[in-house]
Design a protein around this motif. Structure first.
Motif, short mmCIF file in Angstrom:
data_model
loop_
_atom_site.label_atom_id
_atom_site.label_comp_id
_atom_site.label_asym_id
_atom_site.label_seq_id
_atom_site.Cartn_x
_atom_site.Cartn_y
_atom_site.Cartn_z
N PHE A 71 0.83 -1.21 0.00
CA PHE A 71 0.00 0.00 0.00
C PHE A 71 0.86 1.26 0.00
O PHE A 71 0.45 2.29 -0.55
N GLU A 72 2.04 1.21 0.59
CA GLU A 72 2.96 2.36 0.48
C GLU A 72 3.36 2.57 -0.98
O GLU A 72 3.47 3.70 -1.45
N ARG A 73 3.55 1.49 -1.69
CA ARG A 73 3.88 1.60 -3.11
C ARG A 73 2.70 2.16 -3.90
O ARG A 73 2.87 3.00 -4.79
N ARG A 74 1.50 1.72 -3.58
CA ARG A 74 0.32 2.20 -4.31
C ARG A 74 0.10 3.69 -4.09
O ARG A 74 -0.25 4.42 -5.03
N VAL B 37 4.19 6.47 -1.61
CA VAL B 37 5.10 6.74 -0.50
C VAL B 37 6.51 6.27 -0.85
O VAL B 37 7.50 6.99 -0.63
N LEU B 38 6.62 5.07 -1.42
CA LEU B 38 7.93 4.55 -1.75
C LEU B 38 8.61 5.39 -2.82
O LEU B 38 9.83 5.60 -2.78
N ARG C 247 17.87 3.91 -1.45
CA ARG C 247 16.81 2.91 -1.52
C ARG C 247 17.17 1.65 -0.75
O ARG C 247 16.31 1.03 -0.12
N TRP C 248 18.45 1.26 -0.80
CA TRP C 248 18.85 0.09 -0.04
C TRP C 248 18.68 0.32 1.45
O TRP C 248 18.34 -0.60 2.21
N ARG D 125 15.65 -7.90 -7.90
CA ARG D 125 15.62 -7.84 -9.36
C ARG D 125 14.32 -7.24 -9.90
O ARG D 125 14.32 -6.46 -10.86
N PHE D 126 13.18 -7.58 -9.30
CA PHE D 126 11.89 -7.23 -9.89
C PHE D 126 11.08 -6.22 -9.10
O PHE D 126 9.97 -5.85 -9.51
N PHE D 127 11.58 -5.76 -7.95
CA PHE D 127 10.82 -4.80 -7.13
C PHE D 127 10.59 -3.50 -7.91
O PHE D 127 11.52 -2.91 -8.44
N ARG D 128 9.33 -3.09 -7.99
CA ARG D 128 8.98 -1.84 -8.66
C ARG D 128 8.58 -0.80 -7.61
O ARG D 128 7.77 -1.07 -6.73
N TRP D 129 9.14 0.40 -7.72
CA TRP D 129 8.92 1.43 -6.72
C TRP D 129 7.64 2.23 -6.96
O TRP D 129 7.25 3.02 -6.10
N GLU D 130 7.00 2.04 -8.09
CA GLU D 130 5.75 2.76 -8.35
C GLU D 130 4.83 1.93 -9.23
O GLU D 130 5.23 0.88 -9.72
#
Length: 255
Positions: A91-94, A97-98, A108-109, A250-255
């Motif tokens: 939900f932070e990504r949605r 916030v991220l 980011r790390w 590898r696959f984490f999307r920030w938005e």
């Protein structure tokens, strides 16, 4: 007397930012009633209920609490590192916030490290609370504390990687549904309250490879039976941690 003030613009040291973000993440978690229900109340209720009430005989010989306490410690780790973190991060990504935090001076790390730090702080509180309740119910833990710590750390890494992978690839609503569904399925089929020996022999080898099974069985072997370092269970957790964290990175999307 004249005092001269000289501005000193610049970002704070990364270590200070990391500690501040970890403290912030922890406060946010502890203020979230739904998260507290999942991470603290549910394992505590299950521990008291199944230890004090003879609902069904699934624990074999010995006191029920000696069987249940290690499994519910594993459940507490899963609820915080996987389910709670996946839902909150999703939900932070949605809500963006991220994305905003990713554009801040905080690397980011370091943001992901702060989330892991929040998980570890919460788990310390969970383990302390559940251990005190289990001891009050007559729990008699055995084994090497270092083996227990190794299992908890690797279990946290495994579930954290899987939670971040889910939160970083699925929509928030899908993450909410999937994380809760996985929590229920692993609670029932991961050896937490029902021994894996109770399941059909055809599916047992698959269930033994689940991270929750490795964590609960490893903790039970050490704390209930006084076994040494459970290398097989640690190997399973290490493999899940490597895969989960690697795929999340590898696959984490920030938005």
């Amino acid at each position: 007397m004249t005092t001269t003030y000289e501005p000193r613009p610049g970002t704070a040291p990364v270590g200070r930012m990391l500690l501040a973000q970890t403290a912030f993440e922890t406060r946010m978690l502890l203020r979230n009633g739904e998260q507290l229900l999942l991470t603290v109340v549910i394992p505590t209720v299950l521990l008291v209920l199944f230890s004090a009430v003879d609902v069904v005989d699934v624990t074999g010989p010995g006191k029920r609490v000696d069987f249940l306490a290690p499994g519910l410690l594993a459940l507490a780790v899963m609820s915080t590192a996987f389910t709670g973190q996946a839902i909150a991060t999703g939900f932070e990504r949605r809500y963006g916030v991220l994305k905003r935090l990713g554009a801040s001076p905080l690397p980011r790390w370091a943001l992901l490290t702060a989330k892991t730090g929040c998980v570890l702080v919460t788990e310390v509180l969970q383990v302390a609370l559940l251990s005190l309740i289990a001891l009050a119910l007559g729990w008699s833990p055995q084994g090497d504390p270092l083996a227990v710590a190794a299992l908890l750390v690797l279990g946290t890494a495994a579930f954290s990687g899987l939670g971040l992978l889910m939160a970083g690839t699925l929509r928030a609503e899908a993450t909410l549904a999937a994380a809760n569904l996985v929590f229920i399925l692993l609670l029932l089929a991961g050896g937490v309250v029902v021994p894996l020996a109770k399941f059909p022999a055809a599916v047992r080898p698959v269930l033994e490879l689940l991270p929750i099974s490795a964590l609960s069985d490893g903790l039970r072997a050490v704390l209930q039976s006084g076994a040494g370092m459970p290398w097989a269970d640690l190997g399973i957790l290490g493999a899940w941690a490597a895969v989960g964290l690697g795929l999340a990175a590898r696959f984490f999307r920030w938005e």
